[in-house]
Design an enzyme around this catalytic site. Structure first.
Site, PDB file in Angstrom:
ATOM      1  CD  GLU A 152      -6.870   8.406   8.770  1.00 22.16           C
ATOM      2  OE1 GLU A 152      -5.734   7.921   8.988  1.00 22.16           O
ATOM      3  OE2 GLU A 152      -7.573   8.068   7.805  1.00 22.16           O
ATOM      4  CD  GLU A 187      -3.950   6.078   3.029  1.00 24.16           C
ATOM      5  OE1 GLU A 187      -3.324   5.140   2.482  1.00 24.16           O
ATOM      6  OE2 GLU A 187      -3.955   6.272   4.257  1.00 24.16           O
TER       7      GLU A 187
END
Length: 906
Positions: A783, A682
């Site tokens: 994910e 991220e």
């Protein structure tokens, strides 16, 4: 002689339903979002149902949603801890064929909290007959309002109700019945001892603090809502201090339990705080586990309900439940707490989209042919109409709508904006249909920004005053920009407004061709099936040898694919692998895995030098044993909130050493075992390491990881790339980040799109994939999870994402972020219920996996050849001749050109 038990006589219990047989018309009853009337019958069939002469019954008609029906407020007529029996005679009319389910439900409303719904029972009705619907319920806490209602048949089907009874059985009645029958249901028993503190502090203790029992506090301002007493966890010095009870031996593994409690806070200067219910579990090997059960924002003004579910996978040696959360110095008050075996959730009813207006814009006067009619300014800004905007549909809308008339070239000009939220608005409450997915599309532009820099523009919805994101774009120039997004409404709202907002005050805003329309997913699926055939399949030519008369008359070939080698994996957690039911589903249906937390730095080294690889080792062993490939998630996590406190306290030199130690420790230990690594998670949403160690640290992490384990593909990984909802993580910004890393020499080998998405729209997802695909790197959904209260809608969401991935040539794999209820990061995203029942979303996954297996049969030609087109993976071929049957396995590798496979039976 064998003795017989006699059941003591009882007075007939009182029916708490008023006007239960509709002898007083619809008095005390209320049609919920539909129409109703009471009919008196003549002999013979009435509305398709045979009735007795003179009988009265309610007819609930003009039902446009499955939840619409008949309700009655029973607040004040029910009490906590009593068991109630429900019995209703129901039927259906205007049903063309088959059967329809009728459901009995309680709506429970608590001050300051969302309403909750308690499923009571269901029955299946066919046209022409009455059915008896039965159910039971018991309330652990007393809501502010309790409403009983009947619902369920599909829209358009009339609901018929002849009578309703809800009667109470006292606890003594139940005990007498248990004594006479020798049975007592333990499923509904509260496993908490002394749940309302009638026995003082017995069975309760303080967790790092003291507890006290009260009948009032604050000069009588705090009184129990249920019973006579409440407990206070006081003298708390840590957030984890609270009240606890040891429940060892009273919970069973692999059973789902539901906790419900009434809580509030007291003391200090805090008016509201998070209160959490947590389970502490100690295993026989002394391993500890903390399971979060529920949390609620509690106040010092009133009692609120804390409610959640949990499941224990293993056989623990000790289990303690406790309440925690508020800051030190704040007392936690608890009035009652109940833990029972959770009832199975009623299956969802599929929404009726048969007459949905797919592709029809719900925005009034979108082309501004009538000036600004239908629009109003939000705030004291000014709306006017300008000309010169694009006449073509934005690309993502065009992909959904197909051929379409051109736009008008007119736009709404918004001036005199003094707040960021000011812009044009419309009310669209009556135009929305529950559970439909709506796509949002528009061209937007801004006026001169002066020195304020790039500006966010957002199509937003106010749904009963709650903000819903309909799409965002960042604008940094004077060009027109496409804005695209989506949304879905799953609870009936009373007011929905759409508005365009975002730029700083004083910046003019322009909007052209705003479209909000329901998406026809099935039409998109038809296209994606064709595309998948082109992208994922290849022509296969089987050349047979070693059999006599192989091309003779009557020689048949049956080709059956055993496994598609396209990676479809899932997230697992250490506790999951103690549940053999979970493991069975996992190894049967997935060929890749990723660990939820167990490889993250905060898990493997929570305190400096305290290294824990035991959990990851055990999970990796399971995967290797079952030939399941694994992704390493993650080496670092760039978001500051995920970084351990001991790392935050290091100076620059010590932090650099810790980073180097992390790399060498992890990658040397698992060298060659993880196929992928998410190197620094991220990076579009955080900059912890870059801020402290400089711009080069990110590229250096990639370089060092590659040097330590050259066999692993190194990924970037981020979220909101594919949905248009976050201007920090657009495909364009992701591409630029990857190019910057590569320019610094980082060996970026793959692009991770997390895929935590709501109400996905295929063309929006595909647009992001197309842009990222220009880099030539493999793309993985790393994910993926989708969320909906309705299992059928959740299944549709999952199918959107799975099909878009399979149909796109740049996508090389899909990882789900879990599948088992209570072990997901998002509510209403599971595919398998807590106790192992596969729900509609799970069934859809299995259907897609079956669809992506190729099978063929036919005859071998005179050259000994049989051809077919199939997915890559492992196959079994069976040859049937007049004299024998022989079989063999073969593999079809991924590729574009025709593949020749020699099948020798020598």
């Amino acid at each position: 002689m064998e003795g017989k038990h006699s059941v003591p006589s009882m007075t007939k219990p009182t029916n708490i339903i008023q006007n239960h047989d509709f002898s007083e018309g619809l008095s005390f009853w209320h049609p919920n979002g539909c129409d109703g009337y009471v009919a008196s019958t003549e002999p013979g069939p009435q509305g398709g149902v045979t009735m007795t002469l003179g009988a009265k019954y309610a007819v609930i008609t003009n039902r446009k949603e499955w939840w619409q029906g008949l309700e009655q407020d029973i607040t004040g007529k029910v009490s906590v801890a009593s068991t109630y029996a429900v019995s209703a005679n129901v039927g259906v009319a205007a049903l063309s064929e088959g059967s329809a389910d009728v459901l009995a439900t309680l709506k429970l409303e608590y001050h300051g909290s969302d309403a909750s719904y308690l499923f009571l029972g269901r029955t299946s009705c066919t046209k022409g007959s009455w059915e008896n619907l039965k159910g039971t319920f018991s309330l652990s806490t007393m809501p502010d309002r309790v409403t009983f209602y009947l619902e369920g048949p599909a829209p358009g089907v009339d609901l018929l109700i002849q009578s309703v009874e809800i009667t109470c059985s006292s606890s003594s009645d139940i005990e007498d019945h248990a004594k006479t029958t020798g049975t007592l249901s333990t499923e509904d028993d509260n496993i908490i001892i002394n749940p309302q503190f009638d026995d003082g502090q017995n069975n309760w203790s303080g967790r790092g603090c003291k507890i006290a029992i009260h009948d009032s506090l604050g000069n009588g301002k705090v009184l129990p809502k249920v019973g006579k007493f409440f407990a206070a966890a006081t003298e708390r010095t840590q957030s984890w201090n609270g009240i606890q009870q040891d429940i060892t031996g009273r919970v069973q593994r692999k059973l789902a339990y539901e906790l419900s409690a009434l809580v509030r806070i007291f003391g200090g200067n805090v008016t509201s705080s998070d209160v959490r219910a947590t389970l502490w579990v100690q295993n026989p090997d002394s391993r500890e586990q903390y399971i979060g059960i529920a949390n609620v924002q509690a106040t010092n003004q009133d009692w609120v309900q804390l409610q959640g579910k949990f499941l224990i996978n293993n056989s623990p040696s000790k289990v303690v439940v406790y309440l925690e959360g508020p800051p030190a110095g704040i007392d936690i008050l608890v009035n009652t707490i109940v833990i029972k075996h959770a009832p199975k959730t009623a299956p969802s009813t599929p929404p009726d989209f048969e007459d949905a207006p797919f592709g029809i814009n719900i925005i009034e006067n979108s082309n501004l042919a009538n000036g600004t009619n239908g629009w109003f300014p939000l705030g004291n800004c000014t709306l006017s109409v300008g000309t010169g905007s694009p006449r073509v549909l934005p690309p993502m809308a065009r992909d959904s709508l197909g051929p379409h008339e051109s736009l008008s070239g007119r736009y709404v000009l918004v001036t005199n904006r003094t707040q960021t939220w000011m812009g044009p608005a419309q009310m669209i409450t009556e135009k929305l249909k529950l559970f439909l997915t709506y796509q949002v599309s528009a061209w937007v532009r801004i006026g001169s920004t002066g020195s304020v820099g790039p500006q966010n523009v957002n199509v937003a919805l106010s749904v009963d005053d709650q903000w819903v994101n309909g799409g965002q774009v960042e604008v940094a120039d004077d060009r027109w920009h496409e804005i695209g997004g989506s949304f879905r409404i799953e609870k009936q709202p009373s007011k929905v407004m759409v508005y365009i907002q975002g730029p700083a005050s004083g910046v003019d805003l322009m909007i052209s061709g705003l479209q909000i329309f329901p998406v026809d997913r099935q039409a998109r699926f038809r296209y994606l099936r064709r595309q998948t055939d082109k992208v994922r399949k290849r022509d296969v030519i089987l050349k047979f040898s070693g059999l006599e008369d192989i091309s003779g008359l009557g020689t048949l070939v049956k080709v059956r694919q055993i496994q598609n080698d396209f990676p479809i994996g899932t997230c697992i957690n250490r506790t999951n692998i103690d549940n053999e039911d979970f493991v069975d589903f996992f190894v049967k249906h997935f060929n890749w895995a990723v660990f939820g937390n167990e490889l993250k730095w905060y898990w493997t080294e929570p305190q400096q030098g305290n290294i824990n690889y035991k959990d990851a080792d055990e999970m990796l062993d399971l995967c290797l044993k079952n030939k399941i490939e694994t992704r390493g998630h993650c080496i670092f996590w760039e978001v500051e909130g995920t970084v351990q406190q001991w790392i935050k306290s290091l100076n620059k030199d010590d932090l650099m050493k810790a980073v180097q130690n992390r790399l060498s420790s992890l990658l040397n230990r698992y060298k060659g075992k993880f196929r992928h690594y998410d190197v620094n998670n991220e990076m579009l949403h955080g900059s912890f390491y870059q801020d402290r160690l400089g711009r080069d640290i990110r590229a250096n992490m990639f370089k060092a990881a590659h040097q330590l384990d050259p066999s692993a593909t190194l990924f970037v990984n981020d979220y909101h790339i594919e949905d248009g909802n976050d201007t920090r993580s657009t495909p364009e910004k992701y591409i630029q980040q990857i190019l910057d890393l590569q320019h610094q020499g980082a060996p970026v080998g793959g692009i991770g799109i997390q895929g935590h998405i709501d109400s996905p729209v295929g063309p929006i997802v595909c647009s992001a994939l197309d842009k990222l695909g220009t880099l030539g790197l493999p793309i993985w959904f790393t994910e993926l999870d989708v969320s909906s209260r309705n299992e059928y809608v959740r299944a549709d969401d999952l199918e959107v994402m799975m099909r878009e991935a399979m149909a796109h040539p740049s996508v090389d794999g899909i990882m789900l972020w879990g599948f088992w209820e209570l072990f997901m990061s998002r509510e209403n995203s599971h595919l398998v219920n807590a106790e192992g029942d596969v729900n509609e979303a799970g069934k859809r996954l299995l259907c897609l996996k079956q669809e992506w297996l190729s099978h063929s049969h036919g005859c071998i030609d005179d050259q000994g050849i049989f051809s077919f087109r199939g997915f890559s993976g492992t196959y079994n071929v069976e040859v049937v001749t007049l004299s024998k049957i022989v079989s063999k396995t073969f593999v079809v590798d991924k590729g574009d050109s025709p593949l020749e496979v020699e099948v020798s039976f020598n």
